[in-house]
Design a protein around this motif. Structure first.
Motif, PDB file in Angstrom:
ATOM      1  N   GLN A 170       0.811  -1.216   0.000  1.00 13.32           N
ATOM      2  CA  GLN A 170       0.000   0.000   0.000  1.00 13.32           C
ATOM      3  C   GLN A 170       0.846   1.269   0.000  1.00 13.32           C
ATOM      4  O   GLN A 170       0.463   2.270  -0.620  1.00 13.32           O
ATOM      5  CB  GLN A 170      -0.955   0.000   1.193  1.00 13.32           C
ATOM      6  N   ASN A 171       1.995   1.279   0.675  1.00 14.68           N
ATOM      7  CA  ASN A 171       2.849   2.466   0.643  1.00 14.68           C
ATOM      8  C   ASN A 171       3.332   2.749  -0.772  1.00 14.68           C
ATOM      9  O   ASN A 171       3.365   3.912  -1.213  1.00 14.68           O
ATOM     10  CB  ASN A 171       4.047   2.289   1.579  1.00 14.68           C
ATOM     11  N   THR A 172       3.689   1.690  -1.489  1.00 12.41           N
ATOM     12  CA  THR A 172       4.140   1.870  -2.869  1.00 12.41           C
ATOM     13  C   THR A 172       2.986   2.274  -3.762  1.00 12.41           C
ATOM     14  O   THR A 172       3.162   3.056  -4.711  1.00 12.41           O
ATOM     15  CB  THR A 172       4.797   0.585  -3.394  1.00 12.41           C
ATOM     16  N   MET A 173       1.793   1.781  -3.484  1.00 16.15           N
ATOM     17  CA  MET A 173       0.621   2.213  -4.238  1.00 16.15           C
ATOM     18  C   MET A 173       0.462   3.724  -4.163  1.00 16.15           C
ATOM     19  O   MET A 173       0.195   4.389  -5.180  1.00 16.15           O
ATOM     20  CB  MET A 173      -0.641   1.534  -3.698  1.00 16.15           C
ATOM     21  N   ARG A 174       0.663   4.283  -2.976  1.00 16.63           N
ATOM     22  CA  ARG A 174       0.548   5.737  -2.832  1.00 16.63           C
ATOM     23  C   ARG A 174       1.645   6.447  -3.617  1.00 16.63           C
ATOM     24  O   ARG A 174       1.407   7.484  -4.239  1.00 16.63           O
ATOM     25  CB  ARG A 174       0.592   6.122  -1.358  1.00 16.63           C
ATOM     26  N   ALA A 175       2.854   5.875  -3.606  1.00 16.07           N
ATOM     27  CA  ALA A 175       3.949   6.473  -4.364  1.00 16.07           C
ATOM     28  C   ALA A 175       3.678   6.430  -5.862  1.00 16.07           C
ATOM     29  O   ALA A 175       4.132   7.310  -6.615  1.00 16.07           O
ATOM     30  CB  ALA A 175       5.264   5.759  -4.045  1.00 16.07           C
ATOM     31  N   LEU A 176       2.941   5.418  -6.305  1.00 14.24           N
ATOM     32  CA  LEU A 176       2.555   5.292  -7.715  1.00 14.24           C
ATOM     33  C   LEU A 176       1.364   6.176  -8.069  1.00 14.24           C
ATOM     34  O   LEU A 176       0.935   6.198  -9.226  1.00 14.24           O
ATOM     35  CB  LEU A 176       2.214   3.836  -8.039  1.00 14.24           C
TER      36      LEU A 176
END
Length: 336
Positions: A114-120
């Motif tokens: 989920q953290n990477t989803m936000r970065a994407l």
């Protein structure tokens, strides 16, 4: 005869780096086409130190440039991470560079945390738009229509074949409704394999791309001269799966003599479920296992993951699989 294809994880190994992983993928594809494999796919994963295929379209270009006729594609692009127009532009460009060789498999999972989803810049609601996004992407890749003003240059008219990927019945329903080929990720999520395939075939609606159902399923296969040697090589993948459940996705590790010293009983049970669609052994064992898998699933194509640490032994594994299993190696035949 069944078609054989490869899903390469583009593993970064301990003692090497991402460039080695990318070049090994390219080298494997060049060998694989000589051994009769139909396709060579890589997948979109983000924020994973041990996988070098995050920029999936760029990796596809690198692999395709090092081979001559094997189909190269995405297995898959996680479409909710992207605007459909961007993916159309990327894969339309690939189709212009490598005509008749590019596949575009589409998934709705994030392919990350989920953290990477936000970065994407991905919203949790993006997955809700997946069916519409697939249709929009298909339109960009299709022929221009009268009055059209928006074009994904140079994708128009390339008609890059789309696949729907899935690990549940959701993707099967969508692939059937749109008349697209379907690929099930049973190499890591095997639970719904048979129900998904049955649903896909029962509900399939012919389309301009595909007149009849065409199904592919993933399976882990590791081949070596003996069953014992293959089981030793398989500990690399078993450690990687145990690490997933620990939340520690690191680099690919060399095989070990006793996997029982690496995982706990709970991790062993979890890994057994994760890897239940696996065949590990000598060429004779591999042939029997793949033939049983095809007989059970009735798939048109088998997508093989052979997650072996040493590149030369990985090449040997894929070569043994191709030699052991009767398969269709007709490059002029369109599978989908």
């Amino acid at each position: 005869m069944v078609q054989l294809s490869i899903l390469d994880l583009v593993r970064v190994r301990q003692g090497s780096g991402p460039r080695d992983a990318l070049d090994n993928a390219r080298d494997l594809a060049a060998h694989a086409e000589e051994w009769g494999y139909r396709r060579f796919w890589v997948a979109e994963h983000h924020n994973m130190q041990g996988i070098a295929s995050a920029a999936t379209s760029v990796v596809i270009a690198h692999v395709a440039a090092g081979s001559r006729h094997i189909r190269v594609g995405a297995g898959g692009i996680m479409l909710p991470n992207h605007a459909p127009m961007i993916i159309a532009e990327q894969f339309g460009t690939l189709a212009q560079l490598f005509p008749g060789r590019i596949d575009l498999g589409l998934g709705r999972a994030p392919g990350t945390d989920q953290n990477t989803m936000r970065a994407l810049r991905r919203s949790l609601t993006n997955s809700d738009h997946f069916p519409n996004d697939v249709v929009e992407l298909q339109a960009y890749l299709g022929d221009a229509e009268a009055g059209q003003t928006l074009f994904a240059v140079p994708a128009t008219g390339t008609n890059v074949p789309l696949w729907i990927l899935g690990s549940s019945t959701y993707g099967a329903q969508l692939a059937a409704a749109l008349g697209l080929p379907y690929a099930f990720a049973s190499h890591f999520a095997p639970a719904d394999l048979i129900p998904a395939l049955e649903l896909y075939r029962a509900r399939f609606q012919p389309s301009a791309q595909l007149s009849r159902p065409y199904a592919m399923a993933g399976i882990n296969v590791i081949a070596a001269e003996t069953d014992e040697e293959a089981r030793h090589l398989a500990t690399t993948q078993q450690m990687s799966v145990a690490d997933i459940f620990r939340g520690a996705r690191g680099l690919s590790q060399p095989p070990i003599d006793d996997i029982e010293t690496y995982w706990s009983p709970m991790e062993k049970a979890q890994a057994a479920r994760f890897l239940s669609r696996s065949v590990v052994g000598s060429p004779q064992t591999v042939r029997a296992g793949i033939e049983a898998f095809v007989a059970e699933t009735l798939v048109d194509e088998v997508m093989i993951v052979s997650d072996v640490f040493d590149h030369q032994k990985r090449l040997a594994s894929y070569r043994m699989i191709a030699d052991a299993v009767p398969h269709a190696a007709d490059w002029e035949k369109s599978a989908a």
